[in-house]
Design an enzyme around this catalytic site. Structure first.
Site, PDB file in Angstrom:
ATOM      1  N   GLY A  25      -4.389  -0.576   9.270  1.00  0.00           N
ATOM      2  CA  GLY A  25      -3.570  -1.063  10.380  1.00  0.00           C
ATOM      3  C   GLY A  25      -3.525  -0.112  11.564  1.00  0.00           C
ATOM      4  N   SER A  27      -4.587  -0.553  14.636  1.00  0.00           N
ATOM      5  CA  SER A  27      -4.719  -1.153  15.974  1.00  0.00           C
ATOM      6  C   SER A  27      -3.430  -1.102  16.783  1.00  0.00           C
ATOM      7  CB  SER A  27      -5.192  -2.606  15.862  1.00  0.00           C
ATOM      8  OG  SER A  27      -4.222  -3.393  15.187  1.00  0.00           O
ATOM      9  N   THR A  47     -10.639   2.546  10.586  1.00  0.00           N
ATOM     10  CA  THR A  47      -9.439   1.728  10.436  1.00  0.00           C
ATOM     11  C   THR A  47      -9.798   0.250  10.409  1.00  0.00           C
ATOM     12  OG1 THR A  47      -7.181   1.408  11.226  1.00  0.00           O
ATOM     13  CG2 THR A  47      -8.901   1.509  12.915  1.00  0.00           C
ATOM     14  N   SER A 152       9.344   2.810   3.380  1.00  0.00           N
ATOM     15  CA  SER A 152      10.412   2.364   4.294  1.00  0.00           C
ATOM     16  C   SER A 152      11.760   2.736   3.696  1.00  0.00           C
ATOM     17  CB  SER A 152      10.336   0.841   4.468  1.00  0.00           C
ATOM     18  OG  SER A 152      11.538   0.352   5.008  1.00  0.00           O
ATOM     19  N   TYR A 165      10.203  -7.234   0.263  1.00  0.00           N
ATOM     20  CA  TYR A 165       9.612  -6.103   1.009  1.00  0.00           C
ATOM     21  C   TYR A 165      10.111  -4.792   0.404  1.00  0.00           C
ATOM     22  CZ  TYR A 165       8.945  -3.070   5.189  1.00  0.00           C
ATOM     23  OH  TYR A 165       8.603  -2.061   6.061  1.00  0.00           O
ATOM     24  N   ALA A 168       8.442  -4.008  -2.887  1.00  0.00           N
ATOM     25  CA  ALA A 168       7.061  -3.527  -2.711  1.00  0.00           C
ATOM     26  C   ALA A 168       7.061  -2.071  -2.256  1.00  0.00           C
ATOM     27  CB  ALA A 168       6.336  -4.408  -1.686  1.00  0.00           C
ATOM     28  N   LYS A 169       7.926  -1.728  -1.305  1.00  0.00           N
ATOM     29  CA  LYS A 169       7.949  -0.353  -0.791  1.00  0.00           C
ATOM     30  C   LYS A 169       8.463   0.625  -1.858  1.00  0.00           C
ATOM     31  CE  LYS A 169       6.513  -0.809   3.564  1.00  0.00           C
ATOM     32  NZ  LYS A 169       5.241  -0.215   4.004  1.00  0.00           N
ATOM     33  N   THR A 248       8.562  12.178  -1.666  1.00  0.00           N
ATOM     34  CA  THR A 248       8.933  11.124  -0.734  1.00  0.00           C
ATOM     35  C   THR A 248       9.761  11.775   0.370  1.00  0.00           C
ATOM     36  OG1 THR A 248       8.962   9.487  -2.491  1.00  0.00           O
ATOM     37  CG2 THR A 248      10.210   8.946  -0.521  1.00  0.00           C
TER      38      THR A 248
END
Ligand SMILES: NC(=O)c1ccc[n+]([C@@H]2O[C@H](COP(=O)([O-])OP(=O)(O)OC[C@H]3O[C@@H](n4cnc5c(N)ncnc54)[C@H](OP(=O)(O)O)[C@@H]3O)[C@@H](O)[C@H]2O)c1
Length: 257
Positions: A25, A27, A47, A152, A165, A168-169, A248
């Site tokens: 990611g 861009s 990338t 996140s 979300y 997953a994080k 982390t």
């Protein structure tokens, strides 16, 4: 090669200019900033994203020999594996993987479809694991490397509307810790960075009211600047962090403390 160089993943190439970074990611947003800063620091950078924008098209001309962009989709594991094969063919090695790309979809859990759930897990958890698997194979053959996962604050604090979300994080953070245990013996450091809210396309639809609420709840009294997140990433991949792995690091102005 010193232990510091080896652990930093920077002593694996004869010449610092040979180092190759893979950034998902790149861009837009944080990924774009990391592409820019690593190119300035002398890395060769590969990338992918789903589509090319002006930023990518310009680098394909101005940094042709040190920059690679391909179209790939986080939800298509074959396209990710093919992307890493292309990087190896073009640059011959992979020294650093930054699992930056992520997909945020906000919806209450009870109305979230099974398809949306699968997409969120595929993009935010399965894709980084697939990329790590493909890149770690190169790193072990080269004698070292680094993997940096962008997580996140949703992984460590509960918020409404982001349950999948968040799952997953949080999974990504667990993955980082256990992978660090397995790959340390190969001279590969694995860490996870946990950004708080910062401005990007991902957060462009956050209302002014919510921005003020986040600001009020943040001990430092302001939102994060994208450069502050990039600074923390660059520190973690630098020789200064050569003895840090399996960690982390939270960069959120204190909102989760
Ligand atoms: N922004 C925040 O406040 C915040 C806070 C905490 C954590 N994070 C995390 O930080 C990371 C970067 O976030 P950001 O805000 O910089 O994101 P962003 O501005 O939305 O950029 C996301 C990048 O990923 C690419 N991408 C998105 N979906 C993709 C897909 N399915 N396949 C391939 N590429 C895809 C995008 O390009 P295309 O759209 O062309 O594919 C773009 O290059 C993410 O992991 C995010 O979860 C962000």
């Amino acid at each position: 090669m010193s232990a510091r160089e080896r652990a930093a993943g920077t002593g694996t190439a004869a010449d610092a200019g040979d180092r190759v970074a893979v950034i998902s990611g790149g861009s837009k947003g944080l990924g774009r900033l990391l592409v820019e800063r690593l190119l300035v620091d002398g890395w060769r950078v590969a990338t992918f994203s789903r589509s090319a924008n002006e930023f990518v098209k310009e680098l394909q001309v101005t940094a042709e020999d040190r920059f690679l962009w391909e179209a790939a989709d986080l939800t298509d594991p074959d396209s990710l594996r093919e992307f890493v094969r292309t990087v190896r063919r073009r640059f011959g090695r992979v020294d650093l993987l930054i699992n930056n790309a992520g997909v945020l979809h906000q919806e209450l859990f009870l109305t979230t479809s099974a398809k949306q759930t699968s997409t969120l897990i595929a993009a935010n958890l399965l894709a980084p694991i697939t990329l790590a698997h493909a890149c770690a194979r190169s790193m072990t053959q080269q004698g070292g490397g680094q993997i940096l996962n962008v997580s996140s604050i949703n992984a460590i604090r509960g918020y409404r509307g982001v349950a999948v979300y968040s799952a997953a994080k949080a999974g990504l953070d667990g993955f980082s810790r256990s992978l660090a245990r397995e790959l340390g013996a190969f001279g590969i450091r694995v860490n996870s960075i946990v950004p708080g809210f910062f401005d990007s396309d991902m957060t462009s639809d956050v209302t002014e009211q919510n921005r003020e609420r986040i600001q009020r709840r943040t001990p430092l009294g302001r939102l994060g600047d994208i450069h502050e997140i990039a600074d923390a990433v660059l520190y973690l991949i630098s020789p200064d962090a050569s003895f840090i792995t399996g960690q982390t690091i939270v960069v959120d102005g204190g909102i989760t403390c």
